[in-house]
Design a protein around this motif. Structure first.
Motif, PDB file in Angstrom:
ATOM      1  N   SER A   1       6.238  -3.286  -1.065  1.00  0.00           N
ATOM      2  CA  SER A   1       4.824  -3.129  -0.546  1.00  0.00           C
ATOM      3  C   SER A   1       3.606  -3.725  -1.070  1.00  0.00           C
ATOM      4  CB  SER A   1       4.437  -1.497  -0.977  1.00  0.00           C
ATOM      5  OG  SER A   1       4.339  -1.403  -2.287  1.00  0.00           O
TER       6      SER A   1
ATOM      7  N   ASN B   1      -4.591   6.912  -2.604  1.00  0.00           N
ATOM      8  CA  ASN B   1      -3.236   6.919  -2.061  1.00  0.00           C
ATOM      9  C   ASN B   1      -2.275   6.496  -2.866  1.00  0.00           C
ATOM     10  OD1 ASN B   1      -1.056   6.196  -0.360  1.00  0.00           O
ATOM     11  ND2 ASN B   1      -2.390   6.476   1.545  1.00  0.00           N
TER      12      ASN B   1
ATOM     13  N   ASP C   1       2.050   5.830  -3.617  1.00  0.00           N
ATOM     14  CA  ASP C   1       3.190   5.980  -2.922  1.00  0.00           C
ATOM     15  C   ASP C   1       4.200   5.703  -4.225  1.00  0.00           C
ATOM     16  OD1 ASP C   1       5.334   5.948  -1.297  1.00  0.00           O
ATOM     17  OD2 ASP C   1       5.435   3.701  -1.056  1.00  0.00           O
TER      18      ASP C   1
ATOM     19  N   LYS D   1      -5.193   2.075  -2.971  1.00  0.00           N
ATOM     20  CA  LYS D   1      -4.044   2.345  -2.723  1.00  0.00           C
ATOM     21  C   LYS D   1      -3.028   1.646  -3.805  1.00  0.00           C
ATOM     22  CE  LYS D   1      -4.457   1.675   2.277  1.00  0.00           C
ATOM     23  NZ  LYS D   1      -3.951   1.309   3.527  1.00  0.00           N
TER      24      LYS D   1
ATOM     25  N   GLU E   1       0.456  -4.333   1.372  1.00  0.00           N
ATOM     26  CA  GLU E   1       0.203  -2.774   1.876  1.00  0.00           C
ATOM     27  C   GLU E   1      -0.557  -1.986   0.735  1.00  0.00           C
ATOM     28  OE1 GLU E   1       4.140  -2.404   4.393  1.00  0.00           O
ATOM     29  OE2 GLU E   1       4.008  -1.174   2.543  1.00  0.00           O
ATOM     30  N   VAL E   2      -0.859  -2.424  -0.409  1.00  0.00           N
ATOM     31  CA  VAL E   2      -1.406  -1.746  -1.422  1.00  0.00           C
ATOM     32  C   VAL E   2      -2.437  -2.762  -2.296  1.00  0.00           C
ATOM     33  CG1 VAL E   2       0.430  -0.039  -1.751  1.00  0.00           C
ATOM     34  CG2 VAL E   2       0.489  -2.137  -3.109  1.00  0.00           C
TER      35      VAL E   2
ATOM     36  N   SER F   1       1.329   1.614  -5.244  1.00  0.00           N
ATOM     37  CA  SER F   1       2.661   1.835  -5.277  1.00  0.00           C
ATOM     38  C   SER F   1       3.256   2.025  -6.623  1.00  0.00           C
ATOM     39  CB  SER F   1       3.388   0.930  -4.305  1.00  0.00           C
ATOM     40  OG  SER F   1       4.484   1.298  -4.196  1.00  0.00           O
TER      41      SER F   1
END
Length: 306
Positions: A136, A124, A126, A96, A141-142, A98
């Motif tokens: 984030s 993923n 963002d 992940k 979250e990442v 961002s």
């Protein structure tokens, strides 16, 4: 109940984005297809999952609970897939990231080779503005964040990827001979800004303040692509990352306007929290960057040093 995993994924995305249109774009499905799947899913419950007030879609309290359950189910399915690949000796899991919005011109090149080498990895990304990127990362979250300005209040590790050069850009329709000085150009020709929270906007404002320019005509747009199209149409000029205008320079849609003090040079950094325990996939990605970074820069971005 006879709902499918596909329906769970669609409903979860609708619940996240509060929009059928946005969900269809993210899922690469047509809007009618998403609407049909949502209806088929909702019809299996005696209580509404969504409601429309005016023209806006809302998720009911019951729908929010179903979305949380859907997320847990989907995560369990991913875990099964990852374990299967792991037993087969393949690297598996999620990566992940961002990225600041202009990082979309950078990050894919540093990911392509890794993803081809590791088909069991799910990616993923963002793409958003600097403020949301840092948020984030702070909320864990990442795994990684791509930024051109390091956050002051977070303890992070970093890998320097490449230089980010910001220059004053104008349309080739703009006749620079009409302006006696660059100061006059800044103060009387429309200047196009990114939204508040953008690292590019912050750098632009610092440059203007440092040079005591008084900007009288200001336009604000919310994406780098929107700024670029506005400049091409001769709506105004802007300070923009060179990385995002390669084709427009080649096609002579845009021109670089020489100004003392420009370019502004920053560095694209891939950062992560020092306190974060990296997954095997994240560790493998750092190893990939260590081995391939210089090769990628040489082969994909040598045009920047003209």
């Amino acid at each position: 109940m006879n709902y499918t995993l596909h329906q769970l994924q669609i409903f979860l995305k609708i619940a996240e984005l509060k929009s059928i249109t946005k969900a269809s774009e993210v899922l690469n499905l047509t809007q009618p297809a998403v609407s049909i799947q949502l209806k088929n899913f909702q019809d299996q419950f005696p209580i509404p999952l969504t409601e429309v007030v005016g023209r806006k879609l809302y998720i009911t309290d019951f729908g929010e609970d179903i979305a949380k359950a859907a997320e847990q189910i989907i995560n369990h399915v991913h875990a099964i897939n990852y374990k299967t690949l792991s037993f087969q000796g393949q690297l598996s899991g999620r990566l992940k990231i961002s990225s600041a919005s202009t990082g979309k011109y950078v990050m894919p090149y540093f990911l392509s080779g890794f993803m081809k080498e590791n088909p069991g990895v799910e990616l993923n990304i963002d793409v958003t503005n600097k403020s949301r990127v840092i948020e984030s990362l702070e909320l864990n979250e990442v795994d990684f964040a791509l930024v051109s300005v390091l956050p002051e209040k977070l303890n992070v590790n970093k890998v320097e990827l490449m230089q980010n050069r910001l220059m004053l850009i104008g349309s080739t329709k703009l006749d620079l001979k009409k302006w006696r000085s660059k100061k006059q150009l800044f103060e009387n020709y429309p200047l196009i800004y990114r939204e508040t929270g953008s690292a590019t906007r912050n750098a632009m404002e610092k440059f203007i303040l440092k040079n005591n320019f008084s900007v009288h005509k200001k336009i604000e747009l919310t994406s780098n692509e929107a700024v670029k199209q506005a400049v091409i149409s001769d709506l105004g000029c802007s300070i923009m990352p060179l990385i995002g205008i390669k084709n427009e320079l080649k096609n002579k849609d845009l021109q670089i306007i020489p100004v003392k003090g420009l370019p502004i040079n920053t560095t694209w950094n891939l950062i992560w929290l020092k306190s974060k325990k990296l997954s095997p996939v994240a560790e493998a990605y750092l190893d990939f960057l260590d081995a391939q970074k210089d090769y990628i820069i040489k082969n994909e971005f040598s045009w920047i040093d003209f």
